[in-house]
Design a protein around this motif. Structure first.
Motif, mmCIF file in Angstrom:
data_model
loop_
_atom_site.group_PDB
_atom_site.id
_atom_site.type_symbol
_atom_site.label_atom_id
_atom_site.label_comp_id
_atom_site.label_asym_id
_atom_site.label_seq_id
_atom_site.Cartn_x
_atom_site.Cartn_y
_atom_site.Cartn_z
ATOM 1 N N MET A 1 0.830 -1.202 0.000
ATOM 2 C CA MET A 1 0.000 0.000 0.000
ATOM 3 C C MET A 1 0.862 1.248 0.000
ATOM 4 O O MET A 1 0.552 2.235 -0.678
ATOM 5 C CB MET A 1 -0.933 -0.006 1.212
ATOM 6 C CG MET A 1 -1.853 -1.198 1.308
ATOM 7 S SD MET A 1 -2.924 -1.390 -0.146
ATOM 8 C CE MET A 1 -3.917 0.102 -0.042
ATOM 9 N N LEU A 2 1.957 1.219 0.740
ATOM 10 C CA LEU A 2 2.846 2.374 0.782
ATOM 11 C C LEU A 2 3.514 2.601 -0.570
ATOM 12 O O LEU A 2 3.672 3.748 -1.009
ATOM 13 C CB LEU A 2 3.912 2.165 1.867
ATOM 14 C CG LEU A 2 4.918 3.300 2.052
ATOM 15 C CD1 LEU A 2 4.230 4.584 2.475
ATOM 16 C CD2 LEU A 2 5.982 2.907 3.080
ATOM 17 N N GLY A 3 3.911 1.519 -1.239
ATOM 18 C CA GLY A 3 4.527 1.661 -2.553
ATOM 19 C C GLY A 3 3.584 2.286 -3.559
ATOM 20 O O GLY A 3 3.968 3.177 -4.336
ATOM 21 N N VAL A 4 2.330 1.853 -3.578
ATOM 22 C CA VAL A 4 1.332 2.443 -4.470
ATOM 23 C C VAL A 4 1.125 3.914 -4.135
ATOM 24 O O VAL A 4 1.023 4.773 -5.025
ATOM 25 C CB VAL A 4 0.003 1.663 -4.358
ATOM 26 C CG1 VAL A 4 -1.118 2.377 -5.119
ATOM 27 C CG2 VAL A 4 0.180 0.240 -4.882
ATOM 28 N N LEU A 5 1.078 4.226 -2.848
ATOM 29 C CA LEU A 5 0.897 5.606 -2.409
ATOM 30 C C LEU A 5 1.982 6.518 -2.966
ATOM 31 O O LEU A 5 1.698 7.580 -3.538
ATOM 32 C CB LEU A 5 0.898 5.652 -0.874
ATOM 33 C CG LEU A 5 0.579 6.969 -0.157
ATOM 34 C CD1 LEU A 5 0.136 6.672 1.279
ATOM 35 C CD2 LEU A 5 1.788 7.898 -0.098
ATOM 36 N N PHE A 6 3.236 6.113 -2.832
ATOM 37 C CA PHE A 6 4.338 6.974 -3.270
ATOM 38 C C PHE A 6 4.319 7.201 -4.774
ATOM 39 O O PHE A 6 4.567 8.317 -5.249
ATOM 40 C CB PHE A 6 5.679 6.375 -2.850
ATOM 41 C CG PHE A 6 6.063 6.664 -1.429
ATOM 42 C CD1 PHE A 6 6.020 7.950 -0.923
ATOM 43 C CD2 PHE A 6 6.469 5.641 -0.591
ATOM 44 C CE1 PHE A 6 6.377 8.214 0.386
ATOM 45 C CE2 PHE A 6 6.831 5.891 0.729
ATOM 46 C CZ PHE A 6 6.784 7.183 1.214
ATOM 47 N N VAL A 7 4.045 6.156 -5.553
ATOM 48 C CA VAL A 7 4.055 6.304 -7.007
ATOM 49 C C VAL A 7 2.939 7.226 -7.474
ATOM 50 O O VAL A 7 3.161 8.147 -8.276
ATOM 51 C CB VAL A 7 3.950 4.925 -7.685
ATOM 52 C CG1 VAL A 7 3.701 5.094 -9.186
ATOM 53 C CG2 VAL A 7 5.214 4.119 -7.457
#
Length: 477
Positions: A367-373
């Motif tokens: 979820m954090l990876g999707v958030l940053f992108v």
């Protein structure tokens, strides 16, 4: 050296740009970890907790400055992607003026707020003297951090992510040497750790300035460029302030977490501080990919390549998901062993609490990876409202976890603040980026993002054209 991000396979361009950012963030986290190891091993767990107790307060003010300088670099990247070197120089001048003004305010006002701020956070009395000392010195050196972040951001804006890595590495190595000498050698305590950080960042500022002077003529600001207009300042503030505010909103949530931790005692503060140091390595890797996407999108928007933006974001999302799964697996499996490096023997309760934090966070890094992108893509497009709203959502989730879950479940409830914040932000980012992508589809030549209202009008016109009610005009030979 300057490099355009508007040519080549998007995934490869993003990855090559992101790798130095990834390495740089790892280096930065490692030197912060080295600080924690030296302080924890030499001065003890209470001193480590005292440094950790300042984290939220420092992030509230210095995080604002960091976010703002990254925002100042977006117009620089857009101008560079468009090949407008005069606009690049004006952007650098405007960002430098605003960075200098912000540094002056921080240096004067922030040290006065350190002691009262720590008391408002209910910092345990036994930690207060060392925590205040560390915070005051860090704030007094805020200008070095501010200008290193600004200079690094504008160098990255022209496609060079490797040079800031080199200077950051030099700064980190120097910082480790100075910390060991000041804390272990000279017995300067936590003050020595703070002074070492300020001095090492000052060296990195000097290195950046010398590099720009010798090797990057496109960033050489001329006398006439310093006559920045109100419109230039407003444009940079329109991007910089929301990004800084976004970081501060997140920091306010961290302050609420810090208050709850302080009420739970020194062991909870030490465990959370140590876990955040380790977790920071993984978060920094994912954040680097988001920053790379932001610069990629900004340059391609300026260069009129919305097709590359769409493909690049999708490909970056794939890389982010894979990276998140790998990082999560590493921290879930090896968390306790890593934590013991920081706190040593005889602190099993601290180790167990910190490992629980890594378990909960590691399982939801996707979820954090999707958030940053997605947030990086929207920021590169010059959008500020939705990224700022995601910060508000993260604030609500973190404060709610600290106040409600922390009261009900103690330390374990506080730990769930981060994953809940990530999930809440992604719920808003996914439809927002989908809408931005539809608007990009209506601007295949210029790369200008079409506003939502205009998007609907153009769609209606296109539909009428398809049905034959609007005839396409063919120019005569």
């Amino acid at each position: 050296m300057p490099k355009v991000l508007t040519a080549g396979r998007p995934w490869r361009v993003i990855l090559l740009f992101a790798v130095p950012l990834l390495v740089g963030n790892v280096v930065q986290q490692l030197y912060q970890a080295a600080d924690a190891v030296v302080v924890g091993r030499v001065l003890g767990v209470d001193s480590l907790a005292a440094v950790g107790a300042t984290g939220s307060l420092l992030f509230l003010l210095l995080g604002f400055a960091w976010g703002m300088t990254n925002g100042f670099a977006i117009p620089t990247a857009q101008a560079f992607g468009a090949g407008d070197h005069a606009a690049v120089r004006r952007s650098v001048a405007a960002g430098a003026v605003l960075s200098g003004a912000t540094s002056a305010v921080l240096t004067v006002a922030a040290p006065l707020l350190a002691g009262p701020g720590l008391r408002l956070l209910h910092t345990p009395e036994e930690l207060l003297p060392e925590a205040t000392t560390f915070a005051v010195i860090s704030f007094l050196g805020a200008s070095t951090m501010m200008f290193f972040n600004f200079l690094s951001a504008i160098i990255r804006a022209i496609g060079d992510s490797r040079t800031p890595l080199i200077f950051l590495t030099v700064s980190c190595v120097l910082n480790i040497v100075l910390v060991v000498g000041a804390v272990a050698g000279l017995g300067m305590g936590v003050a020595g750790a703070a002074i070492s950080t300020v001095l090492s960042q000052g060296v990195s500022v000097a290195l950046c300035l010398d590099f720009v002077r010798r090797r990057v003529p496109v960033l050489h600001v001329r006398r006439e460029d310093w006559r920045v207009s109100g419109a230039d300042l407003r444009r940079h503030l329109q991007l910089g302030l929301p990004m800084g505010f976004q970081a501060s909103i997140i920091a306010i949530g961290a302050l609420a977490v810090q208050v709850r931790l302080n009420e739970l005692g020194s062991e909870a503060v030490a465990a959370y501080t140590t876990a955040v140091r380790v977790d920071g390595l993984a978060v920094a890797l994912l954040a680097s990919l988001g920053l790379a996407v932001s610069m990629f999108v900004a340059q391609n928007l300026g260069g009129g390549r919305p097709d590359r933006i769409r493909r690049g974001v999708v490909q970056a999302m794939g890389m982010s998901v894979v990276g998140s799964l790998v990082l999560g697996a590493v921290l879930v499996a090896g968390g306790p062993s890593i934590i013991r490096v920081f706190v040593g023997d005889g602190q099993q309760r601290v180790v167990d609490m910190a490992a629980h934090y890594l378990l909960v966070n590691g399982l939801l890094y996707v979820m954090l990876g999707v958030l940053f992108v997605l947030r990086g893509a929207l920021q590169g497009l010059g959008q500020t409202v939705v990224p700022t709203l995601t910060g508000v959502i993260e604030l609500i989730c973190r404060v709610g976890a600290a106040a409600v879950l922390g009261a009900a479940f103690g330390y374990s409830g506080v730990v769930w603040g981060n994953p809940l914040a990530w999930i809440g932000a992604v719920v808003l980012l996914v439809p927002a980026y989908a809408a931005a992508q539809r608007r990009l589809a209506l601007a295949p030549v210029t790369g200008t993002v079409v506003p939502e209202a205009a998007s609907r009008r153009i769609t209606r016109v296109r539909r009428r054209g398809v049905s034959g009610r609007v005839k396409k005009r063919v120019p005569s030979a």
